[in-house]
Write an enzyme that holds these catalytic residues in place. Sequence first.
Site, PDB file in Angstrom:
ATOM      1  N   ALA A 126      -1.782 -12.030  27.262  1.00 29.70           N
ATOM      2  CA  ALA A 126      -2.183 -10.475  27.436  1.00 29.70           C
ATOM      3  C   ALA A 126      -2.460  -9.938  25.797  1.00 29.70           C
ATOM      4  O   ALA A 126      -2.886  -8.730  25.837  1.00 29.70           O
ATOM      5  CB  ALA A 126      -0.884 -10.063  27.779  1.00 29.70           C
TER       6      ALA A 126
ATOM      7  N   ARG B 292      -5.970 -10.710  14.977  1.00 32.32           N
ATOM      8  CA  ARG B 292      -6.156 -11.682  13.438  1.00 32.32           C
ATOM      9  C   ARG B 292      -7.799 -12.480  13.808  1.00 32.32           C
ATOM     10  O   ARG B 292      -8.196 -12.911  12.923  1.00 32.32           O
ATOM     11  CB  ARG B 292      -5.123 -12.778  13.259  1.00 32.32           C
TER      12      ARG B 292
ATOM     13  N   ASP C 126      -2.675 -19.445  23.548  1.00 28.73           N
ATOM     14  CA  ASP C 126      -3.610 -19.755  22.284  1.00 28.73           C
ATOM     15  C   ASP C 126      -3.320 -21.125  21.547  1.00 28.73           C
ATOM     16  O   ASP C 126      -3.570 -21.262  20.653  1.00 28.73           O
ATOM     17  CB  ASP C 126      -3.300 -18.679  21.324  1.00 28.73           C
TER      18      ASP C 126
ATOM     19  N   GLU D 210      11.118 -15.703  13.233  1.00 28.35           N
ATOM     20  CA  GLU D 210       9.647 -15.414  12.930  1.00 28.35           C
ATOM     21  C   GLU D 210       9.366 -15.362  11.199  1.00 28.35           C
ATOM     22  O   GLU D 210      10.376 -14.903  10.670  1.00 28.35           O
ATOM     23  CB  GLU D 210       9.343 -14.347  13.609  1.00 28.35           C
TER      24      GLU D 210
ATOM     25  N   ASN E  52       8.384 -23.721  15.497  1.00 30.61           N
ATOM     26  CA  ASN E  52       8.522 -23.546  16.811  1.00 30.61           C
ATOM     27  C   ASN E  52       7.126 -23.465  17.588  1.00 30.61           C
ATOM     28  O   ASN E  52       6.029 -22.806  16.974  1.00 30.61           O
ATOM     29  CB  ASN E  52       9.188 -22.002  17.234  1.00 30.61           C
TER      30      ASN E  52
ATOM     31  N   ASN F 170     -50.453 -40.446  35.188  1.00 28.35           N
ATOM     32  CA  ASN F 170     -50.695 -40.291  33.803  1.00 28.35           C
ATOM     33  C   ASN F 170     -51.214 -38.972  33.505  1.00 28.35           C
ATOM     34  O   ASN F 170     -51.985 -38.392  33.798  1.00 28.35           O
ATOM     35  CB  ASN F 170     -51.544 -41.409  33.162  1.00 28.35           C
TER      36      ASN F 170
ATOM     37  N   ALA G 158     -61.734 -35.397  31.249  1.00 25.62           N
ATOM     38  CA  ALA G 158     -61.142 -34.753  30.270  1.00 25.62           C
ATOM     39  C   ALA G 158     -61.718 -33.300  29.833  1.00 25.62           C
ATOM     40  O   ALA G 158     -62.999 -33.263  30.336  1.00 25.62           O
ATOM     41  CB  ALA G 158     -61.432 -35.596  28.804  1.00 25.62           C
TER      42      ALA G 158
HETATM   43  C1  UD1 Z   1       4.579 -17.240  18.613  1.00 22.30           C
HETATM   44  C2  UD1 Z   1       6.022 -17.232  18.370  1.00 22.30           C
HETATM   45  C3  UD1 Z   1       6.260 -18.180  17.176  1.00 22.30           C
HETATM   46  C4  UD1 Z   1       5.630 -19.575  17.323  1.00 22.30           C
HETATM   47  C5  UD1 Z   1       3.961 -19.361  17.641  1.00 22.30           C
HETATM   48  C6  UD1 Z   1       3.336 -20.756  18.051  1.00 22.30           C
HETATM   49  C7  UD1 Z   1       7.106 -15.167  19.231  1.00 22.30           C
HETATM   50  C8  UD1 Z   1       7.799 -14.027  18.819  1.00 22.30           C
HETATM   51  N1  UD1 Z   1       6.712 -16.044  17.983  1.00 22.30           N
HETATM   52  O1  UD1 Z   1       4.076 -16.457  17.568  1.00 22.30           O
HETATM   53  O2  UD1 Z   1       7.770 -18.542  16.966  1.00 22.30           O
HETATM   54  O3  UD1 Z   1       5.475 -20.511  16.202  1.00 22.30           O
HETATM   55  O4  UD1 Z   1       3.906 -18.269  18.760  1.00 22.30           O
HETATM   56  O5  UD1 Z   1       2.017 -20.565  18.398  1.00 22.30           O
HETATM   57  O6  UD1 Z   1       7.058 -15.764  20.430  1.00 22.30           O
HETATM   58  N2  UD1 Z   1       1.077 -12.344  23.964  1.00 22.30           N
HETATM   59  C9  UD1 Z   1       1.332 -11.584  25.104  1.00 22.30           C
HETATM   60  N3  UD1 Z   1       1.930 -10.342  25.090  1.00 22.30           N
HETATM   61  C10 UD1 Z   1       2.473  -9.726  24.147  1.00 22.30           C
HETATM   62  C11 UD1 Z   1       2.421 -10.544  22.901  1.00 22.30           C
HETATM   63  C12 UD1 Z   1       1.890 -11.892  22.972  1.00 22.30           C
HETATM   64  O7  UD1 Z   1       0.810 -12.196  26.238  1.00 22.30           O
HETATM   65  O8  UD1 Z   1       2.993  -8.868  23.977  1.00 22.30           O
HETATM   66  C13 UD1 Z   1       0.570 -13.552  24.112  1.00 22.30           C
HETATM   67  C14 UD1 Z   1      -0.550 -13.782  23.097  1.00 22.30           C
HETATM   68  O9  UD1 Z   1      -1.617 -13.492  23.864  1.00 22.30           O
HETATM   69  C15 UD1 Z   1      -0.683 -15.246  22.677  1.00 22.30           C
HETATM   70  C16 UD1 Z   1       0.874 -15.692  22.980  1.00 22.30           C
HETATM   71  O10 UD1 Z   1       1.718 -14.678  23.710  1.00 22.30           O
HETATM   72  O11 UD1 Z   1      -1.501 -15.902  23.596  1.00 22.30           O
HETATM   73  C17 UD1 Z   1       1.373 -15.750  21.528  1.00 22.30           C
HETATM   74  O12 UD1 Z   1       1.193 -14.469  20.682  1.00 22.30           O
HETATM   75  P1  UD1 Z   1       0.965 -14.619  19.238  1.00 22.30           P
HETATM   76  O13 UD1 Z   1       0.825 -12.850  18.942  1.00 22.30           O
HETATM   77  O14 UD1 Z   1      -0.155 -15.216  19.173  1.00 22.30           O
HETATM   78  O15 UD1 Z   1       2.318 -14.962  18.536  1.00 22.30           O
HETATM   79  P2  UD1 Z   1       2.347 -15.825  17.288  1.00 22.30           P
HETATM   80  O16 UD1 Z   1       2.661 -14.922  16.116  1.00 22.30           O
HETATM   81  O17 UD1 Z   1       1.368 -17.011  17.190  1.00 22.30           O
HETATM   82 MG    MG Z   2      -0.286 -17.449  18.215  1.00 20.85          MG
END
Ligand code: UD1
Ligand code: MG
Length: 453
Positions: A10, A15, A103, A153, A168, A374, A420
Amino acid sequence: MNVSVVVLAAGKGTRMKSALPKVLHEVLGKSILAHSLDTLSFIENQYVVVGHESDMVIDSLPSSTKHILQKDQLGTGHAVSSVVSSEIFVENKSEFTLVVPGDVPAIDAKDIELLIGEVKTKSSPVGFLTSVVENPHGYGRVVKNNEEIRIVEEKDCNDDERKINEINSGIYCFNTDFLIENIDSLDTKNAQGEFYLTDLIGIANNQKQDIVIVQVDDDSIKGINSMSQLNEVEDIMQKKLIEGFMEQGVYFQDPTSTYIDSEVTISSGTKILANTHLTGKTSIDADCVIGPNAQINDSSIGKNSTVVNSVIDQSTIQENGNIGPFAHIRPGSELGEGVKVGSFAETKKSKIGKGSKVPHLAYVGDAELGENVNFSAGSITVNYDGKEKHKTEIKDGAFIGSDVMLVAPVTIGEESMIGAGSVITKDVPSKALGIERNNQKNVEGYVDRKKKK
Ligand code: UD1
Ligand code: MG
């Protein structure tokens, strides 16, 4: 298996600095999200949490995948809470719930199976994958102090925690009852003011429950949060894919200049030469030589074929095909066994029968060529009258001389010959000579007379 999987997709992916939702960016020709869903396809019950540009993300999903809307993106904990509180999740409740970030495309099914197995065996409320890495920057750190286990985090780390190099993965297996009972106890008391799913580890630990930690190779848990990470993960996955082909007996002259999408298949004995791009649903049969400088998309190449310095798109080449150098095989070309299409020749939406040759400087479009035709240098099918496209048929064994214009619609009979330089506007019967050109005139002594003037 009594397991469901929740994929978090979601988030906006701020970034990435891109209008496209992060999870729809492609790695090896397939979206980041589709990679995870395909790898996890052994788990039937799949939920995807959508939010940012939800329509686009939903459109990309296979029909069997359920989606849950997370209206405001208040963090990974909030995302999981949206699923857990939904009717569909409660109705289809399974014993274990896997949570995976959308991701992380390089996920390894074996790691996931291991994690589920451990959580089951140990009757644990939760287990998660971690990795020990050189550069943990950006990831949640795994804090292990005596009896204490929790995740902190990056933005919430103190100086000591920031030095921890066990990260993690964001991939967890929960006992579903534990998840339902505790998901609402998350709060937003952290640097980002979000509901962190990661806090459930500390919560389970506070309840003195056994937490499973499975350490895995970091290549398979790398998250994509920026273009630079996308490039890094794509590179890792590309190397892995090419290694896999090498193990099956495919030769690569220069993997660093070779790009292969994840759905491509290549059979053993084939040689992939430098600077070759194989994309989409391309398949290359055995004993082919592809490249250097070949670009093949959504096409199939029969065994023992060669493709040199050429572009092929949405087409089929049967065995012993001989393409290039410098051929352009455009969509809808179906080339039979042993067909040659050579330098500076272009084909489009055409069938070319077994053993036929279009060796140089030619255009064959909207045409059907029989066997052993040909089609000589400089000749073309004139398929377009400015408004519509028309078809050219050339029967078996016909010989089209050089610099011939075949003005479609037109049919050239079996074993006929075209002189030709002819502009052919009428059908030519079988075994006839079709010729359209003025008689040659030689003017004797012309050059000397001109010099005297
Ligand atoms: C998250 C973890 C972190 C871990 C890392 C691994 C948390 C708080 N942190 O950080 O510990 O090391 O992943 O890759 O969980 N998303 C939603 N809804 C939201 C927020 C995020 O669906 O409200 C989804 C994003 O689309 C994404 C995934 O959750 O696919 C992870 O979110 P992201 O913001 O990438 O978290 P990180 O900062 O990478
Ligand atoms: Mg991430």
